[in-house]
Design an enzyme around this catalytic site. Structure first.
Site, PDB file in Angstrom:
ATOM      1  N   GLY A   1      92.144  58.442 -84.098  1.00 35.07           N
ATOM      2  CA  GLY A   1      90.824  57.907 -83.799  1.00 35.07           C
ATOM      3  C   GLY A   1      90.813  56.451 -83.427  1.00 35.07           C
ATOM      4  O   GLY A   1      91.461  56.033 -82.464  1.00 35.07           O
ATOM      5  N   ILE A   2      90.089  55.639 -84.223  1.00 28.06           N
ATOM      6  CA  ILE A   2      89.855  54.238 -83.858  1.00 28.06           C
ATOM      7  C   ILE A   2      90.157  53.326 -85.052  1.00 28.06           C
ATOM      8  O   ILE A   2      90.196  53.763 -86.204  1.00 28.06           O
ATOM      9  CB  ILE A   2      88.402  54.012 -83.381  1.00 28.06           C
ATOM     10  CG1 ILE A   2      87.374  54.332 -84.494  1.00 28.06           C
ATOM     11  CG2 ILE A   2      88.096  54.883 -82.174  1.00 28.06           C
ATOM     12  CD1 ILE A   2      86.853  53.126 -85.224  1.00 28.06           C
TER      13      ILE A   2
ATOM     14  N   THR B   1     100.650  49.926 -83.020  1.00 27.97           N
ATOM     15  CA  THR B   1      99.478  49.252 -83.554  1.00 27.97           C
ATOM     16  C   THR B   1      99.707  48.947 -85.027  1.00 27.97           C
ATOM     17  O   THR B   1     100.646  49.452 -85.643  1.00 27.97           O
ATOM     18  CB  THR B   1      98.201  50.087 -83.357  1.00 27.97           C
ATOM     19  OG1 THR B   1      97.053  49.263 -83.619  1.00 27.97           O
ATOM     20  CG2 THR B   1      98.179  51.291 -84.272  1.00 27.97           C
TER      21      THR B   1
ATOM     22  N   ALA C   1      91.071  49.203 -81.586  1.00 27.83           N
ATOM     23  CA  ALA C   1      92.076  50.047 -80.930  1.00 27.83           C
ATOM     24  C   ALA C   1      91.646  51.506 -80.964  1.00 27.83           C
ATOM     25  O   ALA C   1      90.886  51.927 -81.844  1.00 27.83           O
ATOM     26  CB  ALA C   1      93.434  49.889 -81.615  1.00 27.83           C
ATOM     27  N   ILE C   2      92.148  52.262 -80.001  1.00 31.17           N
ATOM     28  CA  ILE C   2      91.868  53.696 -79.905  1.00 31.17           C
ATOM     29  C   ILE C   2      93.178  54.442 -79.669  1.00 31.17           C
ATOM     30  O   ILE C   2      93.974  54.054 -78.809  1.00 31.17           O
ATOM     31  CB  ILE C   2      90.889  54.004 -78.755  1.00 31.17           C
ATOM     32  CG1 ILE C   2      89.533  53.339 -79.010  1.00 31.17           C
ATOM     33  CG2 ILE C   2      90.716  55.511 -78.564  1.00 31.17           C
ATOM     34  CD1 ILE C   2      88.578  53.432 -77.830  1.00 31.17           C
ATOM     35  N   GLY C   3      93.409  55.487 -80.432  1.00 32.46           N
ATOM     36  CA  GLY C   3      94.568  56.345 -80.228  1.00 32.46           C
ATOM     37  C   GLY C   3      94.251  57.733 -80.754  1.00 32.46           C
ATOM     38  O   GLY C   3      93.961  57.890 -81.944  1.00 32.46           O
TER      39      GLY C   3
ATOM     40  N   GLN D   1     100.637  53.154 -78.030  1.00 30.95           N
ATOM     41  CA  GLN D   1     101.887  52.487 -78.329  1.00 30.95           C
ATOM     42  C   GLN D   1     101.886  52.000 -79.786  1.00 30.95           C
ATOM     43  O   GLN D   1     101.466  52.735 -80.671  1.00 30.95           O
ATOM     44  CB  GLN D   1     102.108  51.377 -77.298  1.00 30.95           C
ATOM     45  CG  GLN D   1     102.130  51.949 -75.870  1.00 30.95           C
ATOM     46  CD  GLN D   1     102.456  50.931 -74.810  1.00 30.95           C
ATOM     47  OE1 GLN D   1     103.298  50.059 -74.981  1.00 30.95           O
ATOM     48  NE2 GLN D   1     101.759  51.015 -73.685  1.00 30.95           N
TER      49      GLN D   1
ATOM     50  N   HIS E   1      97.926  48.692 -88.933  1.00 34.57           N
ATOM     51  CA  HIS E   1      96.827  49.019 -89.830  1.00 34.57           C
ATOM     52  C   HIS E   1      97.037  48.284 -91.147  1.00 34.57           C
ATOM     53  O   HIS E   1      98.183  48.125 -91.594  1.00 34.57           O
ATOM     54  CB  HIS E   1      96.754  50.520 -90.118  1.00 34.57           C
ATOM     55  CG  HIS E   1      96.449  51.353 -88.915  1.00 34.57           C
ATOM     56  ND1 HIS E   1      95.444  51.040 -88.020  1.00 34.57           N
ATOM     57  CD2 HIS E   1      97.007  52.502 -88.456  1.00 34.57           C
ATOM     58  CE1 HIS E   1      95.400  51.949 -87.072  1.00 34.57           C
ATOM     59  NE2 HIS E   1      96.338  52.857 -87.307  1.00 34.57           N
TER      60      HIS E   1
ATOM     61  N   CYS F   1      99.728  47.550 -78.782  1.00 33.24           N
ATOM     62  CA  CYS F   1      99.431  48.453 -77.668  1.00 33.24           C
ATOM     63  C   CYS F   1     100.180  48.082 -76.393  1.00 33.24           C
ATOM     64  O   CYS F   1      99.751  48.414 -75.285  1.00 33.24           O
ATOM     65  CB  CYS F   1      97.928  48.519 -77.404  1.00 33.24           C
ATOM     66  SG  CYS F   1      96.997  49.113 -78.835  1.00 33.24           S
TER      67      CYS F   1
END
Length: 240
Positions: free
Chosen positions: A183-184, A93, A170-172, A91, A95, A201
């Site tokens: 990635g992460i 996130t 987080a992971i996507g 969903q 950065h 998320c």
């Protein structure tokens, strides 16, 4: 509630041929669209057998990304930072500076062709890296990412026995022709207020934390070293 033990869900993710993964750390802040273009090109080259696997570590300028499951209502401040729609899973996130993003471009043809096992490997990677700083982290059933429990005495706002769970990583991911990308992201020392512009998320009932917020005064270089050590244990050798 804890998810099933990682050891029970992660099959062997190390290449049988032992070929190392290229490990690259980008200087400065990398624009998001530039990173996606670079990933797209590298994934195509890996799928064609023309390039080695790569883990690309970087930081972005402040921005929000929306995965394929993002709900518009979870974007609380649409004008605060640029919003990038992306094809990764998950969903919304955030950065930004102080957050280590690692884009993971691995050939899953050589690593079991098990997407679920790959995601559990990413979780184990992060948990192992955090353990090197004395941070006990885990996964939770029904929630993506890696979590820590905030015990009584930290941010205490209620009565005895109070605790809460905060997300620290987080992971996507996305997989194309059995090659992974995206990635992460690990929160080392980002501005946690920047997460307030989204429901991270899609989970409103829990918070977000970082190494520094937990009292671990780690530098980005130290976080990278921990990530590299833990990556080797889960996915095998790296070079660079």
């Amino acid at each position: 509630m804890l998810a099933e033990p990682l050891s029970a869900a992660v099959s062997s993710l190390i290449r049988p041929d032992g070929r190392p993964v290229e490990w690259v750390v980008a200087p400065g802040l990398v624009p998001y669209d530039d990173a996606v273009a670079e990933m797209e090109a590298r994934v195509a080259a890996i799928a064609a057998g023309e390039a080695a696997e790569r883990v690309w570590l970087l930081e972005h300028p402040p921005l929000y990304t929306a995965g394929v499951s993002a709900r518009d209502d979870d974007l609380l401040a649409p004008d605060r930072f640029p919003v990038h729609r992306t094809g990764r899973g998950g969903q919304f996130t955030y950065h930004g500076p102080g957050q280590r993003v690692a884009y993971v471009m691995l050939d899953l043809n050589q690593r079991g062709r098990d997407v679920r096992g790959f995601v559990r490997g990413l979780e184990a990677w992060l948990i192992g890296a955090l353990a090197q700083f004395g941070v006990e982290a885990d996964v939770r059933e029904g929630r993506v990412g890696v979590w820590v429990e905030r015990p009584l005495g930290r941010r205490m706002t209620t009565g005895p026995g109070w605790s809460r769970e905060d997300k620290i990583a987080a992971i996507g991911v996305k997989v194309r022709k059995w090659v992974s990308f995206h990635g992460i992201s690990l929160n080392v020392e980002p501005d946690l207020d920047h997460f307030a512009g989204i429901v991270p998320c899609g989970i409103a009932e829990h918070g977000v934390t970082s190494l520094v917020d937990l009292g671990v005064l780690a530098t980005m270089d130290e976080a990278d070293a921990a990530l590299k050590t833990s990556f080797r244990q889960v996915f095998g050798p790296v070079e660079g």
